[in-house]
Design a protein around this motif. Structure first.
Motif, PDB file in Angstrom:
ATOM      1  N   ARG A  49       0.893  -1.211   0.059  1.00  0.00           N
ATOM      2  CA  ARG A  49      -0.032   0.008  -0.041  1.00  0.00           C
ATOM      3  C   ARG A  49       0.773   1.237   0.032  1.00  0.00           C
ATOM      4  NH1 ARG A  49      -3.386  -2.893  -1.771  1.00  0.00           N
ATOM      5  NH2 ARG A  49      -5.006  -3.866  -0.617  1.00  0.00           N
ATOM      6  N   ALA A  50       1.945   1.234   0.658  1.00  0.00           N
ATOM      7  CA  ALA A  50       2.745   2.405   0.898  1.00  0.00           C
ATOM      8  C   ALA A  50       3.505   2.628  -0.625  1.00  0.00           C
ATOM      9  CB  ALA A  50       3.912   2.132   1.847  1.00  0.00           C
ATOM     10  N   LEU A  51       3.849   1.358  -1.309  1.00  0.00           N
ATOM     11  CA  LEU A  51       4.599   1.526  -2.565  1.00  0.00           C
ATOM     12  C   LEU A  51       3.569   1.994  -3.607  1.00  0.00           C
ATOM     13  CD1 LEU A  51       6.550  -1.547  -2.569  1.00  0.00           C
ATOM     14  CD2 LEU A  51       7.514   0.653  -2.627  1.00  0.00           C
ATOM     15  N   GLU A  52       2.191   1.802  -3.469  1.00  0.00           N
ATOM     16  CA  GLU A  52       1.263   2.369  -4.202  1.00  0.00           C
ATOM     17  C   GLU A  52       0.880   3.988  -3.945  1.00  0.00           C
ATOM     18  OE1 GLU A  52      -1.481  -1.897  -4.752  1.00  0.00           O
ATOM     19  OE2 GLU A  52      -1.977  -0.401  -3.246  1.00  0.00           O
ATOM     20  N   ASP A  53       0.801   4.015  -2.720  1.00  0.00           N
ATOM     21  CA  ASP A  53       0.541   5.343  -2.284  1.00  0.00           C
ATOM     22  C   ASP A  53       1.633   6.464  -2.820  1.00  0.00           C
ATOM     23  OD1 ASP A  53      -1.803   4.821  -1.149  1.00  0.00           O
ATOM     24  OD2 ASP A  53      -1.014   4.684   0.917  1.00  0.00           O
ATOM     25  N   ALA A  54       2.917   5.995  -2.844  1.00  0.00           N
ATOM     26  CA  ALA A  54       4.037   6.673  -3.522  1.00  0.00           C
ATOM     27  C   ALA A  54       4.010   6.817  -4.688  1.00  0.00           C
ATOM     28  CB  ALA A  54       5.166   5.931  -2.805  1.00  0.00           C
ATOM     29  N   GLY A  55       3.159   6.176  -5.457  1.00  0.00           N
ATOM     30  CA  GLY A  55       3.031   6.293  -7.008  1.00  0.00           C
ATOM     31  C   GLY A  55       4.245   5.328  -7.629  1.00  0.00           C
ATOM     32  N   ILE A  56       4.838   4.451  -6.793  1.00  0.00           N
ATOM     33  CA  ILE A  56       5.986   3.585  -7.339  1.00  0.00           C
ATOM     34  C   ILE A  56       5.204   2.467  -8.146  1.00  0.00           C
ATOM     35  CG2 ILE A  56       7.580   1.952  -6.729  1.00  0.00           C
ATOM     36  CD1 ILE A  56       8.535   3.760  -4.605  1.00  0.00           C
ATOM     37  N   ILE A  57       4.168   1.855  -7.361  1.00  0.00           N
ATOM     38  CA  ILE A  57       3.083   0.801  -8.191  1.00  0.00           C
ATOM     39  C   ILE A  57       2.118   1.714  -8.610  1.00  0.00           C
ATOM     40  CG2 ILE A  57       1.732  -1.225  -8.164  1.00  0.00           C
ATOM     41  CD1 ILE A  57       3.534  -2.037  -5.490  1.00  0.00           C
ATOM     42  N   VAL A  58       2.240   1.842  -9.969  1.00  0.00           N
ATOM     43  CA  VAL A  58       1.184   2.703 -10.686  1.00  0.00           C
ATOM     44  C   VAL A  58      -0.080   1.852 -11.126  1.00  0.00           C
ATOM     45  CG1 VAL A  58       0.653   4.013 -12.866  1.00  0.00           C
ATOM     46  CG2 VAL A  58       3.074   3.766 -11.657  1.00  0.00           C
ATOM     47  N   ARG A  59       0.162   0.724 -11.345  1.00  0.00           N
ATOM     48  CA  ARG A  59      -1.141  -0.206 -11.624  1.00  0.00           C
ATOM     49  C   ARG A  59      -0.868  -1.605 -12.000  1.00  0.00           C
ATOM     50  NH1 ARG A  59      -0.081   2.130 -16.809  1.00  0.00           N
ATOM     51  NH2 ARG A  59       0.035   0.424 -18.333  1.00  0.00           N
ATOM     52  N   THR A  60      -1.528  -2.557 -11.927  1.00  0.00           N
ATOM     53  CA  THR A  60      -1.223  -3.930 -12.211  1.00  0.00           C
ATOM     54  C   THR A  60      -2.174  -4.241 -13.442  1.00  0.00           C
ATOM     55  OG1 THR A  60      -2.869  -4.718 -10.683  1.00  0.00           O
ATOM     56  CG2 THR A  60      -0.624  -4.741  -9.977  1.00  0.00           C
ATOM     57  N   ALA A  61      -1.693  -5.185 -14.538  1.00  0.00           N
ATOM     58  CA  ALA A  61      -2.132  -5.406 -15.586  1.00  0.00           C
ATOM     59  C   ALA A  61      -1.909  -6.758 -16.037  1.00  0.00           C
ATOM     60  CB  ALA A  61      -1.727  -4.373 -16.660  1.00  0.00           C
ATOM     61  N   ALA A  62      -2.860  -7.365 -16.845  1.00  0.00           N
ATOM     62  CA  ALA A  62      -2.406  -8.570 -17.234  1.00  0.00           C
ATOM     63  C   ALA A  62      -1.799  -8.669 -18.522  1.00  0.00           C
ATOM     64  CB  ALA A  62      -3.657  -9.503 -17.699  1.00  0.00           C
ATOM     65  N   VAL A  63      -1.104  -9.457 -19.002  1.00  0.00           N
ATOM     66  CA  VAL A  63       0.036  -9.198 -20.104  1.00  0.00           C
ATOM     67  C   VAL A  63      -0.554 -10.224 -21.100  1.00  0.00           C
ATOM     68  CG1 VAL A  63       1.969  -9.607 -21.274  1.00  0.00           C
ATOM     69  CG2 VAL A  63       2.120  -8.649 -19.053  1.00  0.00           C
ATOM     70  N   LEU A  64      -1.271  -9.828 -22.216  1.00  0.00           N
ATOM     71  CA  LEU A  64      -1.972 -10.708 -23.038  1.00  0.00           C
ATOM     72  C   LEU A  64      -1.153 -11.332 -24.376  1.00  0.00           C
ATOM     73  CD1 LEU A  64      -5.158  -8.772 -23.391  1.00  0.00           C
ATOM     74  CD2 LEU A  64      -4.626 -10.426 -21.809  1.00  0.00           C
ATOM     75  N   ASP A  65      -1.210 -12.340 -25.024  1.00  0.00           N
ATOM     76  CA  ASP A  65      -0.500 -12.997 -25.973  1.00  0.00           C
ATOM     77  C   ASP A  65      -1.089 -12.299 -27.307  1.00  0.00           C
ATOM     78  OD1 ASP A  65       0.362 -14.533 -28.123  1.00  0.00           O
ATOM     79  OD2 ASP A  65       0.924 -15.876 -26.875  1.00  0.00           O
ATOM     80  N   HIS A  66      -0.105 -11.438 -27.748  1.00  0.00           N
ATOM     81  CA  HIS A  66      -0.833 -10.756 -29.092  1.00  0.00           C
ATOM     82  C   HIS A  66      -1.181 -11.386 -30.107  1.00  0.00           C
ATOM     83  CE1 HIS A  66       3.472 -10.872 -29.588  1.00  0.00           C
ATOM     84  NE2 HIS A  66       3.230 -10.657 -30.917  1.00  0.00           N
ATOM     85  N   LYS A  67      -0.423 -12.532 -30.536  1.00  0.00           N
ATOM     86  CA  LYS A  67      -0.627 -13.303 -31.682  1.00  0.00           C
ATOM     87  C   LYS A  67      -1.693 -14.219 -31.377  1.00  0.00           C
ATOM     88  CE  LYS A  67       4.216 -13.522 -33.564  1.00  0.00           C
ATOM     89  NZ  LYS A  67       5.329 -14.568 -33.488  1.00  0.00           N
ATOM     90  N   LYS A  68      -2.010 -14.974 -30.188  1.00  0.00           N
ATOM     91  CA  LYS A  68      -3.249 -15.609 -29.984  1.00  0.00           C
ATOM     92  C   LYS A  68      -4.419 -14.635 -29.973  1.00  0.00           C
ATOM     93  CE  LYS A  68      -0.930 -19.096 -27.279  1.00  0.00           C
ATOM     94  NZ  LYS A  68      -0.987 -19.690 -25.965  1.00  0.00           N
ATOM     95  N   LEU A  69      -4.314 -13.514 -30.140  1.00  0.00           N
ATOM     96  CA  LEU A  69      -5.632 -12.621 -30.421  1.00  0.00           C
ATOM     97  C   LEU A  69      -5.627 -12.043 -31.773  1.00  0.00           C
ATOM     98  CD1 LEU A  69      -5.218 -10.730 -26.764  1.00  0.00           C
ATOM     99  CD2 LEU A  69      -7.080 -12.386 -27.735  1.00  0.00           C
ATOM    100  N   GLY A  70      -4.806 -12.674 -32.508  1.00  0.00           N
ATOM    101  CA  GLY A  70      -4.730 -12.153 -34.018  1.00  0.00           C
ATOM    102  C   GLY A  70      -4.112 -10.960 -34.284  1.00  0.00           C
ATOM    103  N   LEU A  71      -3.310 -10.354 -33.404  1.00  0.00           N
ATOM    104  CA  LEU A  71      -2.539  -9.025 -33.439  1.00  0.00           C
ATOM    105  C   LEU A  71      -1.046  -9.355 -33.918  1.00  0.00           C
ATOM    106  CD1 LEU A  71      -4.118  -7.261 -30.568  1.00  0.00           C
ATOM    107  CD2 LEU A  71      -4.572  -6.972 -33.046  1.00  0.00           C
ATOM    108  N   SER A  72      -0.806  -9.743 -35.015  1.00  0.00           N
ATOM    109  CA  SER A  72       0.431 -10.346 -35.304  1.00  0.00           C
ATOM    110  C   SER A  72       1.360  -9.477 -36.003  1.00  0.00           C
ATOM    111  CB  SER A  72       0.240 -11.445 -36.664  1.00  0.00           C
ATOM    112  OG  SER A  72      -0.466 -12.529 -36.091  1.00  0.00           O
ATOM    113  N   LEU A  73       0.936  -8.214 -36.249  1.00  0.00           N
ATOM    114  CA  LEU A  73       2.027  -7.088 -36.954  1.00  0.00           C
ATOM    115  C   LEU A  73       2.369  -6.262 -35.901  1.00  0.00           C
ATOM    116  CD1 LEU A  73       3.659  -6.380 -39.639  1.00  0.00           C
ATOM    117  CD2 LEU A  73       1.455  -5.167 -40.282  1.00  0.00           C
ATOM    118  N   THR A  74       3.534  -6.139 -35.553  1.00  0.00           N
ATOM    119  CA  THR A  74       4.156  -5.078 -34.736  1.00  0.00           C
ATOM    120  C   THR A  74       4.811  -4.041 -35.608  1.00  0.00           C
ATOM    121  OG1 THR A  74       3.904  -6.453 -32.745  1.00  0.00           O
ATOM    122  CG2 THR A  74       5.142  -4.310 -32.521  1.00  0.00           C
TER     123      THR A  74
END
Length: 165
Positions: A49-74
């Motif tokens: 909570r202290a790391l979140e309040d200080a802005g060090i932990i900005v957010r948490t997110a899931a990392v998705l597999d771009h290819k499995k979602l059909g997003l093959s071109l970067t």
């Protein structure tokens, strides 16, 4: 202990271990995290909570597999602007924030470019449409250079925490 000048929070070894574990797997429960860093759950949660309040932990997110979602071109785009004014840059930044295909946007120097964008789309046809109907229509864009990613050699969101020691 290292005192981060921007956050004014004390970062110690345990905080670094917490940050490393969260970067590796943000889905850990507080109990699991506490066990991995050698704390009991209550102090572990207080530190998180202290790391979140200080802005060090900005957010948490899931990392998705771009290819499995059909997003093959970067694509990495280098964008040149016709004028270097705060208004022109602000307008460009406001516009690109509306495009979910853009994963990253940086104001840069060098390369005869003002911005570098990381774009993900299904294929070349979709990229062609995105480029012609979105990017080149933004007022002030004077040049675009596209580089197509052949292979993701390093693909991480983890920051190097070794500098904190």
């Amino acid at each position: 202990m290292l005192k981060n000048k921007e956050t004014l929070i004390q970062i110690d070894k345990i905080d670094r271990r917490i940050l490393a574990q969260i970067q590796n797997d943000a889905s850990l429960t507080n109990q699991q995290l506490a066990e991995k860093v050698g704390l009991s759950p209550s102090p572990c949660l207080r530190r998180v909570r202290a790391l979140e309040d200080a802005g060090i932990i900005v957010r948490t997110a899931a990392v998705l597999d771009h290819k499995k979602l059909g997003l093959s071109l970067t694509v990495v785009l280098l964008i040149g602007m016709d004028r270097h004014t705060p208004e022109r840059f602000a307008s460009f930044e406001e516009q690109v924030n509306e495009y979910p295909e853009i994963l990253e946007c940086y104001l840069v120097t060098g390369h005869d470019a003002d911005y570098m964008l990381k774009v993900v789309v299904p294929d070349m046809d979709h990229y062609h449409h995105f480029l012609l109907n979105r990017i080149t229509r933004i007022q002030g864009v004077s040049g675009v250079h596209s580089s197509f990613v052949l292979k993701r050699v390093i693909d991480t969101t983890a920051l190097p925490l070794g500098y904190l020691s």
